[in-house]
Write an enzyme that holds these catalytic residues in place. Structure first.
Site, PDB file in Angstrom:
ATOM      1  N   GLY A 188       0.825  -1.209  -0.227  1.00  0.00           N
ATOM      2  CA  GLY A 188      -0.141   0.164  -0.013  1.00  0.00           C
ATOM      3  C   GLY A 188       0.759   1.240   0.025  1.00  0.00           C
ATOM      4  O   GLY A 188       0.345   2.341   0.063  1.00  0.00           O
ATOM      5  N   MET A 190       2.963   2.535  -2.307  1.00  0.00           N
ATOM      6  CA  MET A 190       2.954   3.184  -3.420  1.00  0.00           C
ATOM      7  C   MET A 190       1.875   3.184  -4.530  1.00  0.00           C
ATOM      8  O   MET A 190       0.891   2.502  -3.989  1.00  0.00           O
ATOM      9  CB  MET A 190       4.304   2.613  -4.457  1.00  0.00           C
ATOM     10  CG  MET A 190       5.589   3.009  -3.623  1.00  0.00           C
ATOM     11  SD  MET A 190       6.984   2.128  -4.410  1.00  0.00           S
ATOM     12  CE  MET A 190       6.828   0.375  -4.319  1.00  0.00           C
ATOM     13  N   ARG A 422       3.065 -14.275  -4.427  1.00  0.00           N
ATOM     14  CA  ARG A 422       4.379 -13.790  -3.829  1.00  0.00           C
ATOM     15  C   ARG A 422       4.393 -14.791  -2.323  1.00  0.00           C
ATOM     16  O   ARG A 422       3.245 -15.016  -2.136  1.00  0.00           O
ATOM     17  CB  ARG A 422       4.168 -12.349  -3.267  1.00  0.00           C
ATOM     18  CG  ARG A 422       3.191 -11.755  -2.511  1.00  0.00           C
ATOM     19  CD  ARG A 422       3.300 -10.389  -2.040  1.00  0.00           C
ATOM     20  NE  ARG A 422       1.813 -10.098  -1.510  1.00  0.00           N
ATOM     21  CZ  ARG A 422       1.571  -8.582  -1.282  1.00  0.00           C
ATOM     22  NH1 ARG A 422       2.472  -7.663  -1.464  1.00  0.00           N
ATOM     23  NH2 ARG A 422       0.613  -8.469  -0.709  1.00  0.00           N
ATOM     24  N   HIS A 540      -5.095  -3.312   5.381  1.00  0.00           N
ATOM     25  CA  HIS A 540      -3.701  -2.829   5.514  1.00  0.00           C
ATOM     26  C   HIS A 540      -2.913  -3.250   6.882  1.00  0.00           C
ATOM     27  O   HIS A 540      -1.878  -3.403   7.166  1.00  0.00           O
ATOM     28  CB  HIS A 540      -3.773  -1.179   5.303  1.00  0.00           C
ATOM     29  CG  HIS A 540      -2.314  -0.412   5.686  1.00  0.00           C
ATOM     30  ND1 HIS A 540      -2.430   0.153   7.029  1.00  0.00           N
ATOM     31  CD2 HIS A 540      -1.486  -0.232   4.946  1.00  0.00           C
ATOM     32  CE1 HIS A 540      -1.164   0.846   6.728  1.00  0.00           C
ATOM     33  NE2 HIS A 540      -0.653   0.467   5.460  1.00  0.00           N
ATOM     34  N   SER A 851      36.511 -12.867  24.326  1.00  0.00           N
ATOM     35  CA  SER A 851      35.410 -12.428  24.024  1.00  0.00           C
ATOM     36  C   SER A 851      34.913 -11.098  23.541  1.00  0.00           C
ATOM     37  O   SER A 851      35.438 -10.209  24.333  1.00  0.00           O
ATOM     38  CB  SER A 851      34.380 -12.863  25.426  1.00  0.00           C
ATOM     39  OG  SER A 851      33.081 -12.615  25.134  1.00  0.00           O
ATOM     40  N   ASP A 856      31.375  -1.936  23.713  1.00  0.00           N
ATOM     41  CA  ASP A 856      32.528  -0.932  24.082  1.00  0.00           C
ATOM     42  C   ASP A 856      33.392  -0.998  22.463  1.00  0.00           C
ATOM     43  O   ASP A 856      33.874  -0.064  22.403  1.00  0.00           O
ATOM     44  CB  ASP A 856      33.307  -1.696  25.255  1.00  0.00           C
ATOM     45  CG  ASP A 856      32.630  -0.991  26.574  1.00  0.00           C
ATOM     46  OD1 ASP A 856      32.288   0.139  26.763  1.00  0.00           O
ATOM     47  OD2 ASP A 856      32.579  -1.690  27.308  1.00  0.00           O
ATOM     48  N   CYS A 918      30.271 -11.370  22.996  1.00  0.00           N
ATOM     49  CA  CYS A 918      29.130 -11.123  24.164  1.00  0.00           C
ATOM     50  C   CYS A 918      28.547  -9.862  23.997  1.00  0.00           C
ATOM     51  O   CYS A 918      27.788  -9.488  24.891  1.00  0.00           O
ATOM     52  CB  CYS A 918      29.622 -11.616  25.363  1.00  0.00           C
ATOM     53  SG  CYS A 918      30.932 -10.693  26.034  1.00  0.00           S
ATOM     54  N   TYR A 938      31.918 -19.105  19.280  1.00  0.00           N
ATOM     55  CA  TYR A 938      30.515 -18.926  19.957  1.00  0.00           C
ATOM     56  C   TYR A 938      30.021 -17.399  20.095  1.00  0.00           C
ATOM     57  O   TYR A 938      30.788 -16.565  19.625  1.00  0.00           O
ATOM     58  CB  TYR A 938      30.602 -19.251  21.512  1.00  0.00           C
ATOM     59  CG  TYR A 938      31.179 -18.555  22.239  1.00  0.00           C
ATOM     60  CD1 TYR A 938      30.571 -17.581  23.107  1.00  0.00           C
ATOM     61  CD2 TYR A 938      32.511 -18.906  22.726  1.00  0.00           C
ATOM     62  CE1 TYR A 938      31.048 -16.585  23.962  1.00  0.00           C
ATOM     63  CE2 TYR A 938      33.221 -18.092  23.558  1.00  0.00           C
ATOM     64  CZ  TYR A 938      32.680 -17.045  24.235  1.00  0.00           C
ATOM     65  OH  TYR A 938      33.307 -16.161  24.974  1.00  0.00           O
TER      66      TYR A 938
END
Ligand code: PEP
Ligand code: MG
Length: 958
Positions: A188, A190, A422, A540, A851, A856, A918, A938
């Site tokens: 919806g 365009m 689609r 919609h 890790s 930061d 992490c 990991y």
């Protein structure tokens, strides 16, 4: 010329032509003017041949009209690299120039129309103008690029030939739809124009063919839509004329207007053009087409489309394609109709066609939610043949695409036409069920199934549900459609702007609207849930909410929304703005008040699906967990250990703890500090015991204290702080003042934090390490399998790490000898300062694991303060200076390169080095894919994101 051969020539294939008389020559073909193909003899002179001259039969024998017999051997060129880019692609009648793999060039709609036509489904013929043409148009100052219009006319000619109808020809009228369609669906957002090609002459021809009422109804709809979308004339001006006419004629419904009423309306609509624009409605169909194409191109840059792309993080697209297609009519009486469907239930995944149908209507009536449609089953009774073909087509499409499809169709006079297909947007629950079902049905294998669920889908399944739906039965005041499942609890607001404002104030808003429109997307996105009075499952609100996994109840006919008064009426009950309501998006229930929510569980299909993901992925998924409760959640969600336990979070768990911490911070002498730390030790030990128990058999990485100490001080004005600290510590006010002064820092995140604390106050590290090993030995004595890993934060030099490693090992030795027992453990470090990444080889000599603290590391690589980035980040994102928030999505070019470099250097120095991450990026799918490809061992993320990371890791492995 046979269609196949013509196509191959047009696609710039190489044709090897063998002359009947043995003269074997290679020819190259190029497209020349309209109907001229230049056949260049590769080793000889170029010879232009008119298309019509070249007659080649299906078996490859043909002739040149001037009597020369040829045998054609067609060999497609492997690299067709055209000299100029093809920008217009035709489709229809079993052949197409595009296919489903060309989404980026033809948009999703165009690529799938081409695909459906080429696999033999009945698709109204048409042509697609490429997204590259849209990009050229934008770069060309919003002018159609050179030659494009001629290419469009050429494509149109081929469609006209197919149809035997012609644009602007009253005796054989051809009407067109002109629709947008980007590579990624933007429902919806365009523009679309229908019934294009009508004018006073053509409408008369159409009336003669298909009836007067139908013709003039189509004409007035076109005048309205074209005026609104293309000419910028407000729809309400047309609506006003329509309402007036209905009043004058004394009728309620549009359908009660007669052909001559509609003729009158057409004249009035034409006058709207003169009143609003001071010009006549453009009656030349080609002019209409050109203007409509430009309007669709322009809608790519409309503010609502830009906002939608920004919310959904849609970047890197070239523009929208334009699909120009022969109109088929669902509004030609009771043997016609239009509908939308999903090949399976998009909420639950149930294998049953799920859709809506409206007799005697155009597609826009359904999609816009203007008329509430009926269940698809009604079609089976009134149009059995078209329904049967539709069911067959759905099966064909599911088998072909190996996916659940979302389909739009129209029936014109009992003949079925496929207008769009689609991949269907679906809820998380549905995505998982379909993936599991399709494996069981033998349609896909488990590796393919893994790609059928988006990591974000799992997010929905991992969100809370209502604790006990039976407990709120007497509070249910209305019931709508279960448009997007899940539970939402929030305060009622009536506009998208209010939803955004309330959200900014930290409130949970439920957006209540009669129906939503694309302008509402901002408010819909921040709302906790959405409730609409009108619109079906494909309205919609429903489509957008499902895509986001946001709870939505639509088409709730029991409510009346009064925006002006900011109230919603449910029977005789009045709900005001700000009142709490709850929505159950799985049942459609609207419930008064705040209903309690409960956490979700991994079971059933999801458990099966996740087991496939686990078999496929290589990278491990750990969790960031600071308490035994978090650890249990993490384990239930499939975490393979704890990758980060932030010990500081434990300090806030009770008043006694925080008081002890404050004593430690305020301590001036070593004795005072040690006394405070002694108070903290038992708390830490018991927390670690709980965590070790919860993670029995799995590694637990515990980080030593990291944040700047002032974070533990009370908040408020100085007087209040001093008052509290004197009470907590027993110090005098003067001492407290002077200590606070010493603790204060200009830039705390770059200040006295991380390993700098443990190096300056070794007794702090000593206490934490002692608590960890005492807990480990205690639990190990109870039979729990313990794998502790101690992690030093924020180091920048190997010397910093070396200092802490020696201290940790000394304390471990002491504790083991005191307790008469020992166990294995690892000592490692976070890499979160760019310098640490650059000297990772030296650091790895001291560390058994790395890790990456990407929070930061991002802060220090960009130089953006984690705490202050919010001031300018939205501006950066809106101006396109950044594509994503780098604290959410890993910056692969910068931060990512530091990670790769440090991993390589670290492993070169210590091959057994374990490497993980992490930061918050550990649960973000695209970042997880990067870490997996970079060869990390990991990722560690919040317990709720563990399943998302597991799936993202499996998807990158596939
Ligand atoms: C990090 O910096 O990525 C990290 C995990 O540590 P924290 O967020 O606690 O600073
Ligand atoms: Mg950090």
């Amino acid at each position: 010329m046979s269609a196949t051969v013509k196509d191959m020539i047009i696609a710039r294939s190489r044709v090897a032509l063998k002359h009947k008389y043995g003269d074997q020559s290679q020819f190259d073909t190029q497209r020349g003017g309209r109907s001229t193909v230049h056949v260049n003899r590769l080793a000889g002179r170029a010879r232009p041949v008119r298309c019509q001259e070249l007659q080649i039969s299906a078996n490859g024998f043909g002739n040149l009209k001037q009597g020369k017999q040829l045998q054609a051997i067609l060999t497609p060129v492997s690299d067709p690299a055209p000299t100029t880019k093809k920008r217009v692609f035709t489709f229809g009648k079993g052949k197409s120039e595009g296919n489903k793999g060309m989404k980026s060039l033809l948009g999703g709609k165009g690529a799938n129309l081409a695909e459906m036509a080429s696999i033999g489904l009945s698709v109204p013929p048409g042509l697609t103008i490429s997204t590259e043409a849209c990009q050229e148009y934008q770069l060309n100052g919003k002018k159609l690029p050179d030659g494009l219009w001629e290419e469009i006319l050429e494509g149109l000619e081929s469609v006209e030939e197919d149809m035997g109808a012609f644009l602007g020809d009253p005796s054989k009228p051809l009407l067109l739809s002109v629709r947008s369609g980007a590579a990624i669906s933007m429902p919806g957002m365009m523009d679309t124009v229908l019934n294009l090609g009508l004018n006073d002459e053509v409408v008369a021809g159409l009336a003669a063919k298909s009836g007067e009422r139908f013709a003039y109804d189509s004409y007035r709809r076109f005048l309205d839509m074209f005026g609104d979308v293309v000419m910028g004339i407000s729809h309400s001006l047309f609506e006003e004329k329509l309402e007036n006419l209905k009043n004058v004629k004394g009728v309620k419904l549009d359908t009660e207007l007669t052909a001559s009423d509609l003729k009158e309306l057409v004249e009035q609509y034409k006058s709207v053009y003169i009143e609003a624009r001071g010009e006549n409605f453009p009656s030349d169909p080609k002019k209409q087409l050109q203007l409509a194409i430009k309007a669709v191109f322009d809608s790519w840059d409309s503010s609502r489309a830009i906002k939608y792309r920004s919310i959904n993080q849609i970047t890197g697209l070239k523009g929208t394609a334009v699909n120009i297609q022969c109109m088929v009519f669902g509004n030609m009486g009771n043997t016609s109709g239009t509908g939308v469907l999903f090949t399976r239930n998009p909420s639950t995944g149930e294998k049953k066609l799920y859709g809506e149908f409206l007799i005697n209507a155009q597609g826009e009536d359904v999609v816009a939610g203007i008329r509430t449609p009926e269940h698809l089953d009604t079609m089976e009774n009134c149009m059995p043949d078209a329904y049967k073909e539709l069911v067959e087509n759905c099966e064909i499409l599911e088998r072909h695409y190996k996916d659940m499809m979302d389909i739009e169709f129209t029936v014109q006079d009992n003949r079925l036409w496929m207008l769009q297909c689609r991949s269907g947007k679906r809820t998380g629950k549905c995505a998982v069920k379909i993936a599991v079902d399709m494996v069981n049905e033998g349609l896909v294998d488990t590796r393919t199934a893994i790609k059928m669920v988006e990591p974000q889908h799992l997010d929905q399944l991992l969100h809370p549900q209502f604790e006990d739906p039976s407990a709120y039965k007497d509070k249910v005041v209305a019931k709508g459609l279960p448009a997007s499942p899940g539970a939402a609890v929030g305060q009622v607001v009536f506009s998208a702007d209010d939803a955004e404002a309330w959200h900014a104030q930290g409130k949970s808003a439920i957006l209540v609207r009669t129906e939503t429109s694309p302008e509402d997307v901002g408010g819909m996105h921040v709302a906790t849930g959405i409730l609409t009075a009108r619109g079906g499952m494909t309205s919609h609100a429903a489509v957008v909410a499902r895509g986001w996994g946001k709870c939505c109840v639509s088409g709730c006919a029991d409510i009346r929304v009064n925006d002006a008064e900011k109230v919603v009426l449910v029977g005789d009950k009045v709900i005001h703005e700000g009142e709490w309501i709850s929505l159950n998006g799985s049942t459609g229930e609207v419930i008064l008040g705040k209903q309690p929510l409960s956490p979700p569980a991994l079971s059933g299909d999801l458990e099966i699906f996740m087991s496939w993901a686990d078999k496929i992925r290589r990278i491990k998924v750990m969790a960031n967990a600071d308490t035994p409760e978090d650890a249990f959640t993490a384990r239930n969600n499939g975490a393979e250990g704890i990758g980060l336990c932030r010990t500081e979070h434990m300090f806030f768990a009770s008043d006694e703890r925080i008081k002890a911490v404050r004593k430690m911070i305020m301590a001036v002498t070593l004795e005072q500090r040690k006394a405070a730390l002694d108070l903290l030790l038992p708390y830490q030990r018991s927390d670690f015991e709980g965590i070790f128990r919860a993670m029995d058999g799995l590694p637990v990485t515990i980080r030593l204290l990291d944040p700047p100490l002032h974070e533990f001080l009370p908040e408020g004005d100085l007087e209040h702080i001093v008052h509290e600290l004197t009470a907590d510590t027993g110090m005098t006010e003067d001492d407290v003042y002077s200590r606070i002064e010493k603790l204060s820092e200009v830039n705390p995140m770059l200040g006295f934090r991380g390993c700098r604390l443990g190096i300056s106050y070794p007794e702090l590290t000593e206490m934490q390490v002692r608590a960890i090993f005492q807990a480990a030995v205690n639990m190990s004595n109870q039979g729990v399998k313990i794998f502790p890993e101690i992690m030093v934060p924020l180091i920048g030099t190997p010397q910093e790490l070396g200092h802490q490693v020696r201290l940790i090992r000394d304390v471990a030795k002491k504790v083991f000898s005191e307790m008469g027992s020992s166990l294995g453990y690892k000592v490692g470090t976070m890499i979160e300062i760019p310098r640490a990444a650059l000297v990772a080889d030296e650091i790895a000599k001291e560390a058994e694991f790395f890790s990456f603290g990407t929070n930061d590391l991002t802060q220090m690589t960009f130089g953006y303060s984690r705490d202050d980035v919010g001031k300018f980040l939205p501006i950066y994102l809106s101006k396109g200076i950044l594509q994503h928030d780098p604290f959410e999505v890993l910056d692969q070019k910068g931060v990512g390169q530091l990670i790769k470099l440090a991993t390589e250097k670290g492993r070169a120095a210590r091959p057994s080095l374990k490497v993980g991450i992490c930061g918050e990026h550990g649960g973000e799918p695209s970042s997880v894919a990067f870490f997996a490809e970079a060869g990390l061992d990991y990722v560690s993320c919040s317990p709720f994101r563990v399943p998302i990371a597991r799936l993202a890791a499996a998807q990158v492995a596939v």
